[in-house]
Motif scaffolding. Structure first.
Motif, PDB file in Angstrom:
ATOM      1  N   GLN A 285       0.857  -1.194   0.000  1.00 39.50           N
ATOM      2  CA  GLN A 285       0.000   0.000   0.000  1.00 39.50           C
ATOM      3  C   GLN A 285       0.889   1.239   0.000  1.00 39.50           C
ATOM      4  O   GLN A 285       1.733   1.383   0.884  1.00 39.50           O
ATOM      5  CB  GLN A 285      -0.842  -0.042   1.295  1.00 39.50           C
ATOM      6  CG  GLN A 285      -1.874   1.033   1.419  1.00 39.50           C
ATOM      7  CD  GLN A 285      -3.133   0.685   0.622  1.00 39.50           C
ATOM      8  OE1 GLN A 285      -3.503  -0.478   0.526  1.00 39.50           O
ATOM      9  NE2 GLN A 285      -3.749   1.702   0.038  1.00 39.50           N
ATOM     10  N   TRP A 286       0.699   2.098  -0.953  1.00 47.55           N
ATOM     11  CA  TRP A 286       1.572   3.276  -1.092  1.00 47.55           C
ATOM     12  C   TRP A 286       1.282   4.338  -0.030  1.00 47.55           C
ATOM     13  O   TRP A 286       0.151   4.711   0.191  1.00 47.55           O
ATOM     14  CB  TRP A 286       1.400   3.877  -2.485  1.00 47.55           C
ATOM     15  CG  TRP A 286       1.963   5.266  -2.682  1.00 47.55           C
ATOM     16  CD1 TRP A 286       1.270   6.351  -3.118  1.00 47.55           C
ATOM     17  CD2 TRP A 286       3.312   5.689  -2.478  1.00 47.55           C
ATOM     18  NE1 TRP A 286       2.108   7.430  -3.199  1.00 47.55           N
ATOM     19  CE2 TRP A 286       3.378   7.054  -2.800  1.00 47.55           C
ATOM     20  CE3 TRP A 286       4.486   5.057  -2.030  1.00 47.55           C
ATOM     21  CZ2 TRP A 286       4.538   7.806  -2.711  1.00 47.55           C
ATOM     22  CZ3 TRP A 286       5.649   5.800  -1.935  1.00 47.55           C
ATOM     23  CH2 TRP A 286       5.670   7.152  -2.276  1.00 47.55           C
ATOM     24  N   GLN A 287       2.331   4.760   0.637  1.00 46.68           N
ATOM     25  CA  GLN A 287       2.220   5.910   1.526  1.00 46.68           C
ATOM     26  C   GLN A 287       3.510   6.714   1.420  1.00 46.68           C
ATOM     27  O   GLN A 287       4.588   6.190   1.712  1.00 46.68           O
ATOM     28  CB  GLN A 287       1.987   5.456   2.966  1.00 46.68           C
ATOM     29  CG  GLN A 287       1.520   6.622   3.765  1.00 46.68           C
ATOM     30  CD  GLN A 287       1.186   6.297   5.197  1.00 46.68           C
ATOM     31  OE1 GLN A 287       1.251   5.151   5.624  1.00 46.68           O
ATOM     32  NE2 GLN A 287       0.832   7.319   5.942  1.00 46.68           N
ATOM     33  N   ALA A 288       3.355   7.963   0.988  1.00 44.74           N
ATOM     34  CA  ALA A 288       4.564   8.770   0.755  1.00 44.74           C
ATOM     35  C   ALA A 288       5.169   9.271   2.058  1.00 44.74           C
ATOM     36  O   ALA A 288       4.456   9.558   3.012  1.00 44.74           O
ATOM     37  CB  ALA A 288       4.201   9.954  -0.131  1.00 44.74           C
ATOM     38  N   ASN A 289       6.481   9.368   2.106  1.00 47.44           N
ATOM     39  CA  ASN A 289       7.187  10.020   3.214  1.00 47.44           C
ATOM     40  C   ASN A 289       7.810  11.286   2.633  1.00 47.44           C
ATOM     41  O   ASN A 289       8.879  11.255   2.041  1.00 47.44           O
ATOM     42  CB  ASN A 289       8.252   9.062   3.772  1.00 47.44           C
ATOM     43  CG  ASN A 289       9.186   9.746   4.763  1.00 47.44           C
ATOM     44  OD1 ASN A 289       8.998  10.916   5.103  1.00 47.44           O
ATOM     45  ND2 ASN A 289      10.188   9.019   5.218  1.00 47.44           N
ATOM     46  N   LEU A 290       7.079  12.398   2.825  1.00 48.89           N
ATOM     47  CA  LEU A 290       7.495  13.656   2.180  1.00 48.89           C
ATOM     48  C   LEU A 290       7.924  14.699   3.205  1.00 48.89           C
ATOM     49  O   LEU A 290       7.860  15.904   2.954  1.00 48.89           O
ATOM     50  CB  LEU A 290       6.338  14.223   1.342  1.00 48.89           C
ATOM     51  CG  LEU A 290       5.755  13.296   0.277  1.00 48.89           C
ATOM     52  CD1 LEU A 290       4.580  13.953  -0.434  1.00 48.89           C
ATOM     53  CD2 LEU A 290       6.823  12.907  -0.748  1.00 48.89           C
ATOM     54  N   THR A 291       8.317  14.219   4.394  1.00 51.27           N
ATOM     55  CA  THR A 291       8.624  15.160   5.475  1.00 51.27           C
ATOM     56  C   THR A 291       9.902  15.957   5.188  1.00 51.27           C
ATOM     57  O   THR A 291      10.060  17.067   5.660  1.00 51.27           O
ATOM     58  CB  THR A 291       8.817  14.404   6.803  1.00 51.27           C
ATOM     59  OG1 THR A 291       9.682  13.308   6.552  1.00 51.27           O
ATOM     60  CG2 THR A 291       7.501  13.899   7.354  1.00 51.27           C
ATOM     61  N   TYR A 292      10.800  15.381   4.421  1.00 48.40           N
ATOM     62  CA  TYR A 292      12.116  15.999   4.259  1.00 48.40           C
ATOM     63  C   TYR A 292      12.055  17.211   3.327  1.00 48.40           C
ATOM     64  O   TYR A 292      11.299  17.204   2.350  1.00 48.40           O
ATOM     65  CB  TYR A 292      13.098  14.974   3.698  1.00 48.40           C
ATOM     66  CG  TYR A 292      14.506  15.230   4.144  1.00 48.40           C
ATOM     67  CD1 TYR A 292      14.961  14.757   5.373  1.00 48.40           C
ATOM     68  CD2 TYR A 292      15.364  15.971   3.351  1.00 48.40           C
ATOM     69  CE1 TYR A 292      16.248  15.018   5.787  1.00 48.40           C
ATOM     70  CE2 TYR A 292      16.660  16.230   3.766  1.00 48.40           C
ATOM     71  CZ  TYR A 292      17.092  15.742   4.979  1.00 48.40           C
ATOM     72  OH  TYR A 292      18.369  16.000   5.390  1.00 48.40           O
ATOM     73  N   ARG A 293      12.858  18.224   3.669  1.00 53.09           N
ATOM     74  CA  ARG A 293      12.883  19.445   2.857  1.00 53.09           C
ATOM     75  C   ARG A 293      13.208  19.116   1.393  1.00 53.09           C
ATOM     76  O   ARG A 293      14.111  18.349   1.119  1.00 53.09           O
ATOM     77  CB  ARG A 293      13.930  20.396   3.428  1.00 53.09           C
ATOM     78  CG  ARG A 293      13.628  21.857   3.191  1.00 53.09           C
ATOM     79  CD  ARG A 293      14.674  22.720   3.776  1.00 53.09           C
ATOM     80  NE  ARG A 293      15.972  22.129   3.465  1.00 53.09           N
ATOM     81  CZ  ARG A 293      17.025  22.112   4.268  1.00 53.09           C
ATOM     82  NH1 ARG A 293      16.969  22.631   5.400  1.00 53.09           N
ATOM     83  NH2 ARG A 293      18.157  21.552   3.921  1.00 53.09           N
TER      84      ARG A 293
END
Ligand code: FAD
Length: 341
Positions: free
Chosen positions: A182-190
């Motif tokens: 199941q796709w879940q993005a980790n976009l926390t990084y600058r």
């Protein structure tokens, strides 16, 4: 086995070091046979993108070239096992193509799968420890394979049991990671936080590659080993004292009242971004990267690294430790602490 083998193509600094013997086993049986005949000390080399050859000669080199990737479905996730001689970025690419999610932020990190757990590779808010299921470890003494789960690997920031208690005692044969279906993005990084909400794993993969290409010199064009120093982790009171003097100092709170600082920022503030030292230098785009413009001597990088350490110590009273492994003709060495300027 090859005698007096030139390692120029086996290190991303492109230094022309010679090893007395170069072994490249493709299987456990070949490895067993080599270990039977090996009497001299040896260094396990992956792709050499985190290794600096500090002299014109090195120890004997053992470069495992085991190949293969297999996938096992396990409920909502998949277990992907890769042999140590596989290329890390190719594995990330394979997983993104097959919609196995969780390592897309680790795209374009050079090197082999076997080396990835050694320093717990990490980038853009993800590290290998987040996905690792287990590592198959060949123990030299017992000549047997042990299965080390995530907690046994003792992962920490750019660190693991393989750099400490298990250093020199065996070899990582295979790495198994658990990835989500199941796709879940980790976009926390600058840099990734500017991506839209409906982003795909391939979009993240492409974005990470684009940012890395813009920021980091390509070792094929300008030889380097990525971040030369570790980001220093200091006590909170040390950070607070620094913050009074340098209000803009970047900081990342850690567990146990500690704070991680950005080594690149410390080097840049010491006036060294783009600094040239003969045929080597501090990269112009990222002060944490030391680059080899045209030198044939690993010692030049050592001298430059010590100079950087000295300047940062004088300005911030912080001692930078090398992230890159330093291999001399006698084995691994450490960067010695410079005297305060
Ligand atoms: C341009 C550039 C960018 C980089 N960016 C990042 C980044 O974003 N994040 C990051 O974490 N790293 C980064 N690195 C560092 C490097 O990519 C990683 O450390 C990588 O895991 C090194 O792989 P390698 O096969 O080249 O290792 P090598 O340099 O060959 O070996 C590194 C260490 O692993 C040991 N080792 C290798 N194979 C095995 C094995 N099978 N079993 C046991 N020990 C083994 C070696 O003895 C050595 O101690 C970067 C490097 C470059 C050149």
């Amino acid at each position: 086995m090859q005698h007096q083998y030139d390692l120029s193509r086996h290190n991303s600094f492109a230094f022309p070091a010679i090893c007395p013997a170069f072994y490249q086993p493709h299987s456990l049986s070949e490895l067993d046979a080599i270990l039977e005949e090996l009497t001299s000390p040896f260094y396990i080399l992956g792709a050499g993108s985190n290794t600096l050859f500090t002299e014109a000669k090195t120890t004997t080199i053992l470069q495992p070239a085991f190949k293969g990737i297999s996938v096992n479905e396990d409920g909502d996730s998949v277990l992907v096992s890769a042999q140590c001689g596989e290329n890390w970025h190719a594995l990330v690419s394979f997983c993104v193509d097959n919609q196995y999610y969780g390592i897309e932020n680790l795209a374009l990190i050079p090197g082999s799968v076997g080396a990835a757990p050694v320093q717990n590779i990490g980038a853009y808010g993800t590290e290998l420890a987040d996905v690792i299921e287990y590592v198959l470890w060949y123990e030299f003494e017992s000549k047997s394979i042990k299965k080390l789960n995530r907690s046994a690997c003792q992962f920490a920031y750019r660190d693991s049991i393989f750099k400490n208690q298990l250093a020199g005692k065996g070899l990582i044969v295979e790495v198994t990671i658990r990835l989500a279906k199941q796709w879940q993005a980790n976009l926390t990084y600058r840099g990734l936080d500017e991506l839209p909400g409906d982003v795909t794993a391939k979009d993240v993969f492409d974005k990470v590659i684009a940012i890395r290409r813009a920021k980091l010199p390509d070792p094929e064009i300008l030889p380097n080993a990525g971040s030369f120093f570790k980001n220093p982790v200091v006590e909170k009171h040390t950070f607070e004292a620094l913050k009074k003097r340098y209000p803009n100092i970047p900081a990342y709170p850690q567990e146990n009242n500690k704070v991680k600082l950005a080594a690149g920022w410390l080097i840049e503030q010491s006036g060294l971004k783009g600094f040239r030292y003969g045929e080597v230098g501090v990269a112009e785009t990222q002060a944490l990267v030391l680059v080899n413009y045209a030198s044939k001597h690993g010692q030049d990088i050592i001298h430059l690294a010590q100079y950087v350490q000295k300047q940062v110590l004088a300005k911030f009273e912080i001692f930078l430790q090398a992230e890159v492994r330093l291999l001399s003709s006698k084995g691994l060495i450490e960067l010695t602490q410079p005297r305060q300027a």
